[in-house]
Design a protein around this motif. Structure first.
Motif, PDB file in Angstrom:
ATOM      1  N   ALA A   1       0.810  -1.220   0.000  1.00 21.39           N
ATOM      2  CA  ALA A   1       0.000   0.000   0.000  1.00 21.39           C
ATOM      3  C   ALA A   1       0.844   1.272   0.000  1.00 21.39           C
ATOM      4  CB  ALA A   1      -0.955  -0.001   1.186  1.00 21.39           C
ATOM      5  N   LYS A   2       2.085   1.216   0.439  1.00 20.95           N
ATOM      6  CA  LYS A   2       2.950   2.399   0.378  1.00 20.95           C
ATOM      7  C   LYS A   2       3.442   2.652  -1.043  1.00 20.95           C
ATOM      8  CE  LYS A   2       4.385   2.845   5.099  1.00 20.95           C
ATOM      9  NZ  LYS A   2       4.370   4.218   5.537  1.00 20.95           N
ATOM     10  N   GLU A   3       3.288   1.674  -1.920  1.00 18.75           N
ATOM     11  CA  GLU A   3       3.761   1.801  -3.293  1.00 18.75           C
ATOM     12  C   GLU A   3       2.627   1.955  -4.300  1.00 18.75           C
ATOM     13  OE1 GLU A   3       6.259  -1.594  -4.011  1.00 18.75           O
ATOM     14  OE2 GLU A   3       7.346  -1.271  -2.144  1.00 18.75           O
ATOM     15  N   ALA A   4       1.488   1.356  -4.035  1.00 15.64           N
ATOM     16  CA  ALA A   4       0.345   1.410  -4.957  1.00 15.64           C
ATOM     17  C   ALA A   4      -0.927   1.199  -4.147  1.00 15.64           C
ATOM     18  CB  ALA A   4       0.468   0.314  -6.019  1.00 15.64           C
TER      19      ALA A   4
ATOM     20  N   LEU B   1      -5.019   4.213   2.329  1.00 13.50           N
ATOM     21  CA  LEU B   1      -5.601   5.551   2.239  1.00 13.50           C
ATOM     22  C   LEU B   1      -7.010   5.572   2.816  1.00 13.50           C
ATOM     23  CD1 LEU B   1      -4.456   6.612  -1.342  1.00 13.50           C
ATOM     24  CD2 LEU B   1      -3.444   7.251   0.851  1.00 13.50           C
ATOM     25  N   TRP B   2      -7.265   6.583   3.636  1.00 13.42           N
ATOM     26  CA  TRP B   2      -8.565   6.804   4.260  1.00 13.42           C
ATOM     27  C   TRP B   2      -8.996   8.222   3.915  1.00 13.42           C
ATOM     28  CZ3 TRP B   2     -10.702   3.249   7.948  1.00 13.42           C
ATOM     29  CH2 TRP B   2      -9.876   2.134   8.209  1.00 13.42           C
ATOM     30  N   ASN B   3     -10.256   8.414   3.614  1.00 16.84           N
ATOM     31  CA  ASN B   3     -10.791   9.744   3.367  1.00 16.84           C
ATOM     32  C   ASN B   3     -11.933   9.988   4.349  1.00 16.84           C
ATOM     33  OD1 ASN B   3     -10.631  12.125   1.667  1.00 16.84           O
ATOM     34  ND2 ASN B   3     -12.710  11.613   1.068  1.00 16.84           N
ATOM     35  N   LEU B   4     -11.901  11.135   4.985  1.00 10.96           N
ATOM     36  CA  LEU B   4     -12.948  11.515   5.946  1.00 10.96           C
ATOM     37  C   LEU B   4     -13.737  12.653   5.326  1.00 10.96           C
ATOM     38  CD1 LEU B   4     -10.648  11.556   9.097  1.00 10.96           C
ATOM     39  CD2 LEU B   4     -12.044   9.667   8.240  1.00 10.96           C
ATOM     40  N   VAL B   5     -15.062  12.522   5.333  1.00 16.44           N
ATOM     41  CA  VAL B   5     -15.882  13.520   4.651  1.00 16.44           C
ATOM     42  C   VAL B   5     -17.094  13.900   5.492  1.00 16.44           C
ATOM     43  CG1 VAL B   5     -17.207  11.772   3.362  1.00 16.44           C
ATOM     44  CG2 VAL B   5     -17.020  14.088   2.461  1.00 16.44           C
ATOM     45  N   TRP B   6     -17.384  15.189   5.497  1.00 17.71           N
ATOM     46  CA  TRP B   6     -18.602  15.721   6.100  1.00 17.71           C
ATOM     47  C   TRP B   6     -19.405  16.355   4.973  1.00 17.71           C
ATOM     48  CZ3 TRP B   6     -20.167  20.860   5.899  1.00 17.71           C
ATOM     49  CH2 TRP B   6     -21.359  21.137   6.569  1.00 17.71           C
ATOM     50  N   VAL B   7     -20.696  16.021   4.914  1.00 13.14           N
ATOM     51  CA  VAL B   7     -21.600  16.612   3.926  1.00 13.14           C
ATOM     52  C   VAL B   7     -22.725  17.305   4.690  1.00 13.14           C
ATOM     53  CG1 VAL B   7     -23.143  16.149   1.981  1.00 13.14           C
ATOM     54  CG2 VAL B   7     -21.054  14.813   2.247  1.00 13.14           C
TER      55      VAL B   7
ATOM     56  N   GLN C   1     -10.893  15.466   3.932  1.00 10.60           N
ATOM     57  CA  GLN C   1      -9.445  15.332   3.922  1.00 10.60           C
ATOM     58  C   GLN C   1      -9.112  13.871   4.124  1.00 10.60           C
ATOM     59  OE1 GLN C   1      -7.043  17.647   6.649  1.00 10.60           O
ATOM     60  NE2 GLN C   1      -5.236  17.257   5.424  1.00 10.60           N
ATOM     61  N   GLY C   2      -7.981  13.474   3.597  1.00 10.99           N
ATOM     62  CA  GLY C   2      -7.560  12.092   3.727  1.00 10.99           C
ATOM     63  C   GLY C   2      -6.313  11.950   4.560  1.00 10.99           C
ATOM     64  N   PHE C   3      -6.076  10.714   4.991  1.00  6.52           N
ATOM     65  CA  PHE C   3      -4.816  10.396   5.641  1.00  6.52           C
ATOM     66  C   PHE C   3      -4.356   9.027   5.161  1.00  6.52           C
ATOM     67  CE2 PHE C   3      -7.824   8.568   8.731  1.00  6.52           C
ATOM     68  CZ  PHE C   3      -7.240   7.352   9.054  1.00  6.52           C
ATOM     69  N   GLU C   4      -3.054   8.827   5.269  1.00  3.38           N
ATOM     70  CA  GLU C   4      -2.451   7.525   4.984  1.00  3.38           C
ATOM     71  C   GLU C   4      -2.046   6.927   6.317  1.00  3.38           C
ATOM     72  OE1 GLU C   4       1.765   6.261   3.197  1.00  3.38           O
ATOM     73  OE2 GLU C   4       0.460   7.234   1.701  1.00  3.38           O
ATOM     74  N   ASP C   5      -2.494   5.697   6.592  1.00  2.73           N
ATOM     75  CA  ASP C   5      -2.132   5.071   7.862  1.00  2.73           C
ATOM     76  C   ASP C   5      -0.684   4.581   7.804  1.00  2.73           C
ATOM     77  OD1 ASP C   5      -2.065   2.417   6.759  1.00  2.73           O
ATOM     78  OD2 ASP C   5      -4.154   2.061   7.289  1.00  2.73           O
ATOM     79  N   ILE C   6      -0.210   3.984   8.872  1.00  2.00           N
ATOM     80  CA  ILE C   6       1.210   3.625   8.939  1.00  2.00           C
ATOM     81  C   ILE C   6       1.607   2.508   7.987  1.00  2.00           C
ATOM     82  CG2 ILE C   6       1.488   4.502  11.287  1.00  2.00           C
ATOM     83  CD1 ILE C   6       1.363   1.607  12.299  1.00  2.00           C
ATOM     84  N   ASP C   7       0.614   1.820   7.406  1.00  2.39           N
ATOM     85  CA  ASP C   7       0.903   0.784   6.417  1.00  2.39           C
ATOM     86  C   ASP C   7       0.683   1.268   4.991  1.00  2.39           C
ATOM     87  OD1 ASP C   7       1.670  -1.797   7.837  1.00  2.39           O
ATOM     88  OD2 ASP C   7      -0.086  -1.140   8.970  1.00  2.39           O
ATOM     89  N   GLY C   8       0.267   2.534   4.825  1.00  2.00           N
ATOM     90  CA  GLY C   8       0.076   3.092   3.494  1.00  2.00           C
ATOM     91  C   GLY C   8      -1.346   3.037   2.976  1.00  2.00           C
TER      92      GLY C   8
END
Length: 131
Positions: free
Chosen positions: A67-70, A121-127, A112-119
């Motif tokens: 996940a850190k590469e792709a 991807l998570w996206n957090l969204v408020w609508v 906004q998104g974040f990458e966890d320690i294993d790579g």
């Protein structure tokens, strides 16, 4: 039967990954956890199994993506407010994650998104409720 979503994520170090997600406020169910996996409660009805890479590999018949590469997927979670988005992002960064891009504010939607320690991807969204 109530439907639930349970997705599996390969992790390099189970204890470090568990500590990372605990810092974000996620809880764990020891009844469904073991030496090679941890059952993580995200919200009611949505869970993740954190699996050691070796155990994850035993469940598939093709190479494990690093996940850190792709990336194959972005996990998107809705939040109840902009403040919740910002709070979870701050916790993720403080726990060792990173933000791949700045927050996006569209007025009716904030994310906004974040990458966890294993790579992963998570996206957090408020609508906005009226959107």
């Amino acid at each position: 039967m109530k439907k639930e979503i349970i997705f599996n994520l390969a992790v390099k170090d189970l204890d470090k990954s568990k500590a990372f997600f605990a810092a974000l406020g996620f809880s764990f169910n020891p009844q469904f956890s073991g030496e090679h996996s941890v059952f993580m409660n995200i919200v009611d009805g949505i869970h993740a199994m954190l699996l050691t890479e070796s155990f994850f590999k035993s469940l598939i018949d093709k190479p494990l993506a690093q996940a850190k590469e792709a990336n194959e997927v972005i996990i998107c979670l809705s939040c109840e407010s902009r403040e919740e988005v910002d709070s979870l992002i701050a916790k993720a960064v403080a726990a060792g994650g990173r933000t791949p891009h700045p927050p996006e504010d569209h007025g009716f939607m904030y994310d906004q998104g974040f990458e966890d320690i294993d790579g992963h991807l998570w996206n957090l969204v408020w609508v906005a409720p009226q959107a």
